[in-house]
Structures are given as structure tokens and as C-alpha cells.
Design a protein around this motif. Structure first.
Motif, PDB file in Angstrom:
ATOM      1  N   GLY A  90     -29.544   1.204  -9.463  1.00  0.00           N
ATOM      2  CA  GLY A  90     -28.687   0.057  -9.172  1.00  0.00           C
ATOM      3  C   GLY A  90     -29.389  -1.075  -8.450  1.00  0.00           C
ATOM      4  O   GLY A  90     -28.735  -1.866  -7.779  1.00  0.00           O
ATOM      5  N   ARG A  91     -30.698  -1.158  -8.552  1.00  0.00           N
ATOM      6  CA  ARG A  91     -31.435  -2.195  -7.831  1.00  0.00           C
ATOM      7  C   ARG A  91     -31.744  -3.419  -8.693  1.00  0.00           C
ATOM      8  O   ARG A  91     -32.341  -4.367  -8.227  1.00  0.00           O
ATOM      9  N   PHE A  92     -31.323  -3.402  -9.937  1.00  0.00           N
ATOM     10  CA  PHE A  92     -31.505  -4.547 -10.821  1.00  0.00           C
ATOM     11  C   PHE A  92     -30.701  -5.718 -10.283  1.00  0.00           C
ATOM     12  O   PHE A  92     -29.529  -5.576  -9.940  1.00  0.00           O
ATOM     13  N   GLY A 113     -38.801 -11.824 -17.297  1.00  0.00           N
ATOM     14  CA  GLY A 113     -39.026 -11.177 -16.009  1.00  0.00           C
ATOM     15  C   GLY A 113     -37.713 -10.676 -15.449  1.00  0.00           C
ATOM     16  O   GLY A 113     -36.642 -10.993 -15.952  1.00  0.00           O
ATOM     17  N   MET A 114     -37.802  -9.875 -14.417  1.00  0.00           N
ATOM     18  CA  MET A 114     -36.600  -9.389 -13.751  1.00  0.00           C
ATOM     19  C   MET A 114     -36.867  -9.292 -12.255  1.00  0.00           C
ATOM     20  O   MET A 114     -38.001  -9.119 -11.829  1.00  0.00           O
ATOM     21  N   THR A 115     -35.809  -9.471 -11.487  1.00  0.00           N
ATOM     22  CA  THR A 115     -35.905  -9.320 -10.039  1.00  0.00           C
ATOM     23  C   THR A 115     -35.057  -8.121  -9.631  1.00  0.00           C
ATOM     24  O   THR A 115     -34.091  -7.769 -10.309  1.00  0.00           O
ATOM     25  N   THR A 116     -35.447  -7.481  -8.553  1.00  0.00           N
ATOM     26  CA  THR A 116     -34.728  -6.307  -8.059  1.00  0.00           C
ATOM     27  C   THR A 116     -34.555  -6.405  -6.556  1.00  0.00           C
ATOM     28  O   THR A 116     -35.177  -7.239  -5.899  1.00  0.00           O
ATOM     29  N   GLU A 117     -33.694  -5.567  -6.040  1.00  0.00           N
ATOM     30  CA  GLU A 117     -33.504  -5.459  -4.593  1.00  0.00           C
ATOM     31  C   GLU A 117     -34.499  -4.466  -4.028  1.00  0.00           C
ATOM     32  O   GLU A 117     -34.831  -3.465  -4.673  1.00  0.00           O
ATOM     33  N   ILE A 118     -34.955  -4.736  -2.830  1.00  0.00           N
ATOM     34  CA  ILE A 118     -35.774  -3.765  -2.112  1.00  0.00           C
ATOM     35  C   ILE A 118     -34.885  -3.174  -1.037  1.00  0.00           C
ATOM     36  O   ILE A 118     -34.304  -3.895  -0.228  1.00  0.00           O
TER      37      ILE A 118
END
Length: 120
Positions: A90-92, A113-118
Motif C-alpha cells: 500500500g505504499r504506491f 515513473g512512480m512515487t511511493t511513501e517511505i
């Protein structure tokens, strides 16, 4: 998510794996004035796949009343594994891509590209 393996006729006969992911999506243009219904497919190529000069392709179906956009991305095996892990946890956060001029309802993908949560 689909995993599989198939034997390709030869000569020589060769067993080839295939892995791909298909998800429903809404696609937004940069001005964000309209949400297009869409489908995103990511797949890691097999050794038998010929080289492609593009990062993928976007094409439209003739569905009524609004065409559906299909985004097909070729990713590396490590990218695919990373994407799957991030989607599962679920970090997408956001996915973006740029297209080039196309013809007949098909546009080459120039970049994605894609960004995610840290999370700690």
C-alpha cells in the motif's frame, strides 16, 4: 497478477517464464480537467522478446460512450519485483508518464515513473 511458464517450439525448444500485472486506473492529463478510464499493464519481457525503442505504448479502445485508454509498460525484472512489493504494502502514491506524438489511436511512451511513501 499473473505468473506462468510456457514451452516455446524450437529449434531449440525453450521454456520461458512470463509475469504481468493488470490494474484498472484513471488517467489524468497534465491540466487535470478530465479523468479517463484506463487499464495499466506492466510486464517484464522474456529473453525471447525483441528490443523495443520505447518504454511502452498507450492506445485507446473504441468503447462507448468514452474510449478507454490502455497503458502497456515494459519494465525490467527488478523494477517489476519492486513495484509489486510496493503495491502489496500500500505504499504506491503516484504514477506518471509522458507520451510522444502518435497515430491511429496509439502513442509511444517516452518515460514513466512512480512515487511511493517511505514508512519507518
Amino acid at each position: 497478477m499473473h505468473f506462468g511458464q510456457a514451452v516455446q517450439s524450437g529449434p531449440p525448444r525453450q521454456s520461458v517464464e512470463f509475469t504481468y500485472l493488470i490494474v484498472a486506473a484513471t488517467l489524468l492529463p497534465p491540466d487535470k480537467k478530465f479523468r479517463w478510464p484506463g487499464v495499466v499493464m506492466c510486464w517484464a519481457p522474456t529473453p525471447m522478446k525483441t528490443e523495443s525503442p520505447d518504454a511502452g505504448v498507450m492506445f485507446s479502445s473504441k468503447a462507448e460512450p468514452i474510449p478507454v485508454l490502455h497503458l502497456s509498460l515494459e519494465v525490467t525484472r527488478p523494477q517489476f519485483s519492486d513495484m509489486l512489493r510496493l503495491l502489496e504494502t500500500g505504499r504506491f502514491k503516484e504514477f506518471y508518464f509522458s507520451i510522444e506524438d502518435g497515430a491511429d489511436g496509439s502513442w509511444p511512451i517516452r518515460s514513466w515513473g512512480m512515487t511511493t511513501e517511505i514508512r519507518s
